[in-house]
Design an enzyme around this catalytic site. Structure first.
Site, short mmCIF file in Angstrom:
data_model
loop_
_atom_site.label_atom_id
_atom_site.label_comp_id
_atom_site.label_asym_id
_atom_site.label_seq_id
_atom_site.Cartn_x
_atom_site.Cartn_y
_atom_site.Cartn_z
N LYS A 144 -0.24 1.34 12.95
CA LYS A 144 0.18 0.96 11.60
C LYS A 144 -1.05 0.58 10.77
CE LYS A 144 4.62 -0.85 13.28
NZ LYS A 144 5.49 0.23 12.81
N CYS A 153 -8.79 3.54 12.19
CA CYS A 153 -9.09 2.13 12.36
C CYS A 153 -10.60 1.94 12.32
CB CYS A 153 -8.52 1.63 13.69
SG CYS A 153 -8.70 -0.14 13.85
N ASP A 168 4.24 0.28 7.60
CA ASP A 168 4.38 -0.60 8.75
C ASP A 168 5.83 -0.87 9.15
OD1 ASP A 168 1.66 -0.72 8.48
OD2 ASP A 168 1.57 -2.81 7.83
N GLN A 223 -5.23 -5.43 2.06
CA GLN A 223 -5.38 -6.13 3.34
C GLN A 223 -6.54 -5.62 4.20
OE1 GLN A 223 -1.37 -6.93 5.26
NE2 GLN A 223 -0.69 -5.92 3.39
N ALA A 269 0.83 -1.21 0.00
CA ALA A 269 0.00 0.00 0.00
C ALA A 269 0.87 1.27 0.00
CB ALA A 269 -0.91 -0.01 1.23
N CYS A 323 -2.91 -2.68 11.91
CA CYS A 323 -4.34 -2.54 12.23
C CYS A 323 -4.70 -3.18 13.57
CB CYS A 323 -5.23 -3.10 11.14
SG CYS A 323 -6.93 -2.51 11.40
C1 FAD Z 1 -6.69 -8.15 8.72
C2 FAD Z 1 -6.21 -6.77 8.44
C3 FAD Z 1 -7.09 -5.71 8.51
C4 FAD Z 1 -6.67 -4.41 8.27
N1 FAD Z 1 -7.58 -3.40 8.33
C5 FAD Z 1 -7.20 -2.15 8.02
C6 FAD Z 1 -8.15 -1.11 7.95
O1 FAD Z 1 -9.34 -1.32 8.16
N2 FAD Z 1 -7.73 0.14 7.64
C7 FAD Z 1 -6.42 0.40 7.38
O2 FAD Z 1 -6.10 1.55 7.08
N3 FAD Z 1 -5.48 -0.57 7.45
C8 FAD Z 1 -5.83 -1.83 7.74
N4 FAD Z 1 -4.90 -2.83 7.76
C9 FAD Z 1 -3.46 -2.51 7.75
C10 FAD Z 1 -2.90 -2.21 6.37
O3 FAD Z 1 -3.21 -3.23 5.47
C11 FAD Z 1 -1.40 -2.01 6.48
O4 FAD Z 1 -1.11 -1.12 7.53
C12 FAD Z 1 -0.86 -1.44 5.17
O5 FAD Z 1 -1.02 -2.41 4.16
C13 FAD Z 1 0.59 -1.03 5.34
O6 FAD Z 1 1.17 -0.75 4.11
P1 FAD Z 1 2.72 -1.11 3.87
O7 FAD Z 1 2.98 -0.79 2.44
O8 FAD Z 1 3.54 -0.53 4.93
O9 FAD Z 1 2.78 -2.70 4.06
P2 FAD Z 1 2.16 -3.79 3.10
O10 FAD Z 1 0.95 -3.27 2.44
O11 FAD Z 1 2.06 -5.03 3.91
O12 FAD Z 1 3.25 -3.97 1.95
C14 FAD Z 1 4.55 -4.42 2.19
C15 FAD Z 1 5.10 -4.93 0.86
O13 FAD Z 1 6.48 -5.20 1.01
C16 FAD Z 1 6.76 -6.40 0.33
N5 FAD Z 1 7.97 -6.99 0.93
C17 FAD Z 1 8.07 -7.71 2.06
N6 FAD Z 1 9.34 -8.10 2.24
C18 FAD Z 1 10.04 -7.58 1.21
C19 FAD Z 1 11.40 -7.65 0.84
N7 FAD Z 1 12.31 -8.35 1.54
N8 FAD Z 1 11.80 -7.02 -0.29
C20 FAD Z 1 10.89 -6.31 -1.04
N9 FAD Z 1 9.58 -6.24 -0.74
C21 FAD Z 1 9.18 -6.87 0.38
C22 FAD Z 1 5.52 -7.26 0.52
O14 FAD Z 1 5.42 -8.27 -0.47
C23 FAD Z 1 4.42 -6.21 0.40
O15 FAD Z 1 3.97 -6.08 -0.92
C24 FAD Z 1 -5.31 -4.16 7.95
C25 FAD Z 1 -4.41 -5.23 7.83
C26 FAD Z 1 -4.85 -6.52 8.05
C27 FAD Z 1 -3.90 -7.66 7.89
#
Ligand code: FAD
Length: 458
Positions: free
Chosen positions: A345, A385, A337, A81, A51, A199
């Site tokens: 997060k 949230c 995150d 997610q 995201a 979350c």
């Molecule tokens: C059950 C659930 C419910 C949720 N409900 C909500 C909600 O209602 N509202 C809300 O705002 N948020 C919600 N969230 C939280 C939200 O999904 C995350 O906070 C958000 O996706 C964070 O974005 P991010 O890009 O930091 O991490 P992510 O979206 O998890 O993306 C991380 C990316 O990094 C990649 N990655 C991992 N390791 C490596 C590596 N070594 N090298 C390169 N890439 C890598 C992964 O493949 C992934 O694509 C929820 C999450 C879950 C699981």
């Protein structure tokens, strides 16, 4: 190269970045004295195409041009997610929550289809899983948080079978609804760990959806629902904690504070919790039989980050909480995150962070003139949230993790369960996620708040 020279080189990349060719020379100079030049190099490398990573890389690749921005992302599938709660509750299909990564990554960005294995900010390189190195002038780390099922004894063997599921993993989210439907009576347990998680509301949201499902099936009086949380209150922010305590009470859901899941015996269907805190039972363990167990696993910073020079003591990328720039490497930023930002997060937080990060990074890339023209942007800890409490009910928590105060978008009291909040979360925000957030054009509801609830008060 001495430490001082390296620091000077980093500062050059960070502060004197107006001319790209100059920086390319700088990279070459660094490489020739320290290590072989990486086979490929980009103006900006974004590690993680989730995201946060896509919200940033879409805009940067559009502004900087084709192949100036690389996204390191190993997954062929992108998951929305926030929809996983709805999938686990049987309200959305798993298909709704996923798209091929190829369809959501910006066309101007170079997609590197591998995981990052190591980060070397002193050399301005990322090492990929196959050992090749990728050079960068600026780095954005957005690799999310890692699920650690192995931290709970017996959980890796138990998850996905015999009534044990988790909305937190694409592998097990569909099991939640499957196993909930199989319940005929007994205990349904829902857990929340002691570690930071994404979350923080999702561990309890699914308990409310389960309650509703059991009522619809006419078996609620035969099922005892328990929410077991390692934390000392049901939700971090007082206003919403009071609301959720009332919701749990009214549904007959037992809330067990300071109970941390430490072991699962899958074949015997028994969960063991350690009692935390300083009360009379602190340190003791309690074992509870279950028919259904929804686990929110402990989580941790990805290992390639916690092992790197970019990590803080807890393993997350150590960034300034307002500017999102790294504390020691000024050509490095992080969001989402995997960052050290002391707020809840969520994707909502990542959207607001993305706006700040893009502004500050582009300002740095464009050099002194841009810096004079526009002040640095600052992130205020905004996060949200949406606490789903039923098919058409939701408490829309919006707050700043920095102040602990509500920061609500609408004029009504968002701590009350509302059908409007449900509709917004179940139907409107998912469309915004695909159509706008991943394209870098959604940075949260601040503009709506200006009209609907200018003070943001809750
Ligand atoms: C059950 C659930 C419910 C949720 N409900 C909500 C909600 O209602 N509202 C809300 O705002 N948020 C919600 N969230 C939280 C939200 O999904 C995350 O906070 C958000 O996706 C964070 O974005 P991010 O890009 O930091 O991490 P992510 O979206 O998890 O993306 C991380 C990316 O990094 C990649 N990655 C991992 N390791 C490596 C590596 N070594 N090298 C390169 N890439 C890598 C992964 O493949 C992934 O694509 C929820 C999450 C879950 C699981």
């Amino acid at each position: 190269m001495s430490t001082v020279q390296l620091a000077a080189a980093r500062l050059a990349a960070a502060r004197l970045a107006p001319a790209r060719s100059l920086l390319r020379c700088h990279s070459a100079r660094l490489s020739s004295t320290a290590a072989a030049a990486p086979p490929s190099s980009y103006r900006v490398v974004v590690v993680g195409g989730g995201a946060a990573g896509l919200a940033v890389s879409s805009t940067l690749s559009e502004k900087l041009g084709a192949n100036e921005v690389a996204v390191v992302e190993p997954s062929e599938v992108h998951y929305q997610q926030p929809l996983f709660t709805f999938v686990g509750g049987g309200l959305k299909s798993f298909k709704d929550a996923q798209r091929p990564t190829a369809d959501v990554i910006a066309p101007q960005a170079k997609w590197i289809r591998q995981a990052a294995a190591a980060l070397d900010p002193a050399q301005n390189t990322v090492t990929l899983a196959d050992g090749t190195r990728v050079g960068y002038e600026y780095l954005v780390v957005a690799a999310g948080i890692e699920l650690d099922f192995g931290a709970v004894k017996g959980l890796e063997a138990a998850i996905g079978r015999d009534g044990v599921a988790s909305n937190y993993s694409p592998m097990y989210v569909q099991k939640t609804f499957e196993f909930l439907q199989a319940v005929r009576g007994g205990n349904a347990l829902f857990t929340m760990p002691a570690t930071p998680i994404k979350c923080a509301g999702a561990p309890q949201k699914i308990a409310y959806l389960a309650d509703e499902l059991f009522r619809e099936k006419g078996i609620r009086d035969r099922v005892s629902i328990g929410y077991y949380t390692a934390l000392g209150k049901i939700f971090a922010i007082d206003k919403y904690a009071a609301a959720m305590d009332a919701v749990a009470r009214s549904r007959g859901i037992g809330v067990h504070l300071l109970h941390d899941l430490v072991a699962v015996d899958g074949p015997a269907r028994r969960a063991t919790f350690k009692v935390l805190g300083s009360g009379p039972a602190a340190g003791e363990t309690v074992t509870v039989p279950y028919e259904f167990l929804h686990v929110t696993p402990p989580m941790r910073a990805p290992g390639f980050i916690s092992r790197s020079a970019l990590a803080n003591a807890a393993g997350f990328v150590d960034v300034n909480q307002h500017t999102l720039q790294h504390a020691r490497f000024p050509n490095v930023y992080a969001l989402g995150d995997c960052s050290s930002l002391p707020t809840s997060k969520t994707a909502a937080a990542a959207a607001a962070q993305a706006r700040v990060l893009k502004h500050n990074l582009l300002r740095q890339i464009r050099g002194a003139a841009a810096a004079d023209a526009a002040p640095a942007a600052e992130y205020d800890g905004y996060t949200s949230c949406p606490l789903v409490t039923g098919k058409h009910k939701l408490v829309l928590a919006e707050f700043s993790g920095y102040t602990g105060q509500p920061h609500e978008t609408f004029f009504f009291n968002q701590a009350n369960e509302h059908a409007f909040s449900y509709w917004l979360t179940a139907d409107v925000l998912p469309a915004i996620y695909w159509r706008s957030m991943l394209k870098g054009t959604w940075s949260g509801p601040a503009a709506i708040r200006k009209v609907a609830n200018p003070t943001g008060s809750g």
